[in-house]
Motif scaffolding. Structure first.
Motif, PDB file in Angstrom:
ATOM      1  N   PRO A  73       0.820  -1.214   0.000  1.00 18.82           N
ATOM      2  CA  PRO A  73       0.000   0.000   0.000  1.00 18.82           C
ATOM      3  C   PRO A  73       0.853   1.262   0.000  1.00 18.82           C
ATOM      4  N   THR A  74       0.201   2.373  -0.315  1.00 18.02           N
ATOM      5  CA  THR A  74       0.888   3.666  -0.319  1.00 18.02           C
ATOM      6  C   THR A  74       0.200   4.669   0.608  1.00 18.02           C
ATOM      7  N   ASP A  75      -0.649   4.169   1.507  1.00 15.44           N
ATOM      8  CA  ASP A  75      -1.360   5.052   2.424  1.00 15.44           C
ATOM      9  C   ASP A  75      -0.415   5.918   3.248  1.00 15.44           C
ATOM     10  N   SER A 433       5.715  -1.498   3.260  1.00 11.16           N
ATOM     11  CA  SER A 433       4.315  -1.071   3.156  1.00 11.16           C
ATOM     12  C   SER A 433       4.041   0.222   3.896  1.00 11.16           C
TER      13      SER A 433
END
Length: 555
Positions: A73-75, A433
């Motif tokens: 993810p890139t949150d 992540s």
């Protein structure tokens, strides 16, 4: 993290480019500018006007970055430490995220169009040749660093190698640098041997390269896994990767002193002198040794033909690995749930009586090209002030493992604890992540290392604890990888022209000699062919670049 370590992520899933608008220039009001919080007592109209004014005052920078895989993810880019840093500097970052599987095509389109983001983040984005061929696209940063980056200036004073890495051969700086923290002495892969198989066959851990061959032959012929079938065990396996030879020189052939750069240029340093390893006598002897093991059935017959997925299926086979010896950053990085079968192998003595190990700190720990500012960027001073905060201890901790308090615990006494993921993932996966991990500007002062504790049974904790096995041999090794040197624009063009054919030829000959033999009979013709292909010109360039590197280091 490490090149084989990084590449393991490519098998997780097929990457796809995220949709993101390309905004040329910064300081505009378009895009996701931050909103100002409402204040009590304002009318709706007054508040809306105030919000619009505030949004226009917050410069927006578009930054392109590349991820190994879309499975991560890139949150974190919009939260935690990364968002806190934006707020501190009063800027907004619009991240344009690309993925490695598609990046070469996307990069070509970007550079051809000139419709560039304000910056590129991470050394995975652009190569030296990309910069050399498009230098007008990028800002020269020397004066801007001097005026806006006190943290980086302090790093340059403390670590001259980083300043040397930042400068090109003209003494100009077009990108920011990094040095990864909390790293081992043996910075690279080590060999792991299947201890379960040793125990099953009543064998001792090998100490010499001859003993290693005997053990591997027993693995491949004596039902080492105890399933009643003596034919389904493999001593060493590999894949059809373009750089099979380069990887072998740094791992399975290393007892013969064949260490080379991870830059895949086949250059090494022997007693401080540059050499092209595939023409050295010890290289010839190492190939003969490897070919002998191939003929004995120790080397996987599919070593040169199978895809990566097949290799991994053998290493990570359900019920136990089918392989006896593996090169890896840590055992779990390659063998997955079968990691418990393996122990790190203390470097065996080679024909020269030495223990050869990989110490690729100059390649894996240090790099430039971590942030490049393009000509489209307005007010680059503000963006560089933001980037300067990456060169602090706490910033580097959080951009390597994740933000406080979710991935890192602040103990309140000046010490910090990297937390075990609560979702069942590995610490390595968690770090990729929840942070930029290996990419982007960063520097942690060595005196800060002792203030950080890592889980002993996870990722970097394992690597650092296992370092005691082979770290002692780094200082005695007289064969080391060629450093990451700087080339002139002309040299880069020549190297591309010369190297493409030369490297393909030595790789093809390696595979031929391992499978078919004949290296003694064909050696002289091989050397002559390499000279005809321009090897001596290539070596002249490498020697000039190495001399310039030494000069830049004050040596």
């Amino acid at each position: 993290m490490k090149m084989s370590y990084w590449k393991k992520a490519l098998s997780i899933g097929l990457a796809a480019v995220m949709t993101a608008s390309m905004l040329a220039g910064c300081g505009g009001s378009g895009g996701a500018a931050k909103e100002t919080a409402a204040s009590g007592g304002d009318t709706a109209g007054t508040q809306a006007a105030a919000d619009n004014t505030a949004s226009e005052d917050i410069p927006t920078y578009t930054i392109a970055t590349v991820r190994w895989t879309d499975a991560w993810p890139t949150d974190f880019l919009e939260s935690g430490f990364m968002k806190e840093l934006e707020e501190k500097h009063g800027i907004n970052i619009e991240w344009q995220v690309y993925y490695d599987s598609d990046w070469q095509e996307q990069k070509s389109l970007l550079l051809a169009s000139g419709d560039l983001p304000d910056a590129f983040f991470g050394s995975i984005c652009l190569k030296d040749t990309d910069i050399a061929q498009n230098k007008d696209y990028f800002l020269e940063l020397t004066d801007l660093i001097d005026q806006n980056m006190p943290n980086l200036k302090a790093v340059f004073e403390k670590e001259p190698e980083l300043l040397a890495r930042a400068k090109d051969r003209n003494g100009e700086i077009y990108s920011l640098v990094k040095k990864l923290p909390l790293r081992p002495e043996v910075c690279g892969n080590v060999l792991y041997i299947n201890k379960d198989w040793l125990d099953n066959l009543g064998l001792e851990v090998p100490k010499t390269y001859e003993e290693l061959e005997s053990v591997l032959e027993a693995f491949a012929t004596q039902d080492a896994d105890g399933d009643g079938d003596p034919t389904n065990e493999i001593g060493i396996t590999g894949n059809v990767s373009l750089y099979t030879l380069s990887g072998c020189l740094r791992s399975y052939l290393s007892p013969f002193g064949t260490m080379v750069s991870r830059d895949n240029n086949y250059m090494g340093l022997v007693d401080g002198k540059p050499v092209f390893m595939p023409v050295e006598e010890n290289y010839k002897e190492s190939v003969k040794w490897f070919s002998d093991m191939y003929q004995k059935g120790i080397i996987d017959p599919e070593f040169f033909t199978q895809e990566e997925s097949m290799r991994r299926s053998k290493l990570q086979a359900e019920g136990g690995s089918q392989v006896g010896l593996v090169s890896a950053w840590t055992a779990d990085a390659e063998t997955g749930l079968n990691a418990g079968q393996f122990i790190p192998l203390e470097a065996v003595t080679g024909p020269d009586g030495k223990h050869h190990v990989e110490n690729a700190q100059n390649f894996l720990d240090i790099s430039d090209r971590e942030l490049l500012i393009t000509k489209n960027c307005e007010n680059p001073e503000k963006l560089l002030a933001w980037a300067d905060d990456f060169y602090t201890d706490l910033a580097s901790l959080q951009t390597f493992y994740g933000s406080i308090p979710d991935q890192v615990k602040d103990n309140g006494d000046g010490t910090y604890e990297v937390l075990v993921p609560t979702d069942g993932s590995s610490l390595d996966t968690s770090a990729w992540s929840n942070s930029m991990r290996d990419f982007g500007p960063k520097y942690m002062n060595p005196e800060f290392y002792d203030k950080v504790s890592l889980p002993a049974d996870q990722g970097d904790g394992i690597k650092l604890s296992e370092d005691a096995v082979n770290g002692k041999y780094v200082a005695e090794d007289n064969v080391v990888a060629f450093p990451m040197v700087k080339y002139t624009d002309e040299e880069l063009t020549q190297l591309t022209s010369l190297g493409t054919d030369i490297y393909k030829y030595v790789e093809a000959q390696f595979a031929h000699w391992v499978v078919d033999g004949g290296i003694d009979e064909e050696w002289d013709a091989y050397l002559k062919q390499l000279d005809n292909m321009g090897l001596q010109d290539l070596l002249t360039i490498q020697n000039q670049a190495y001399d310039a590197y030494l000069e830049s280091m004050g040596k």
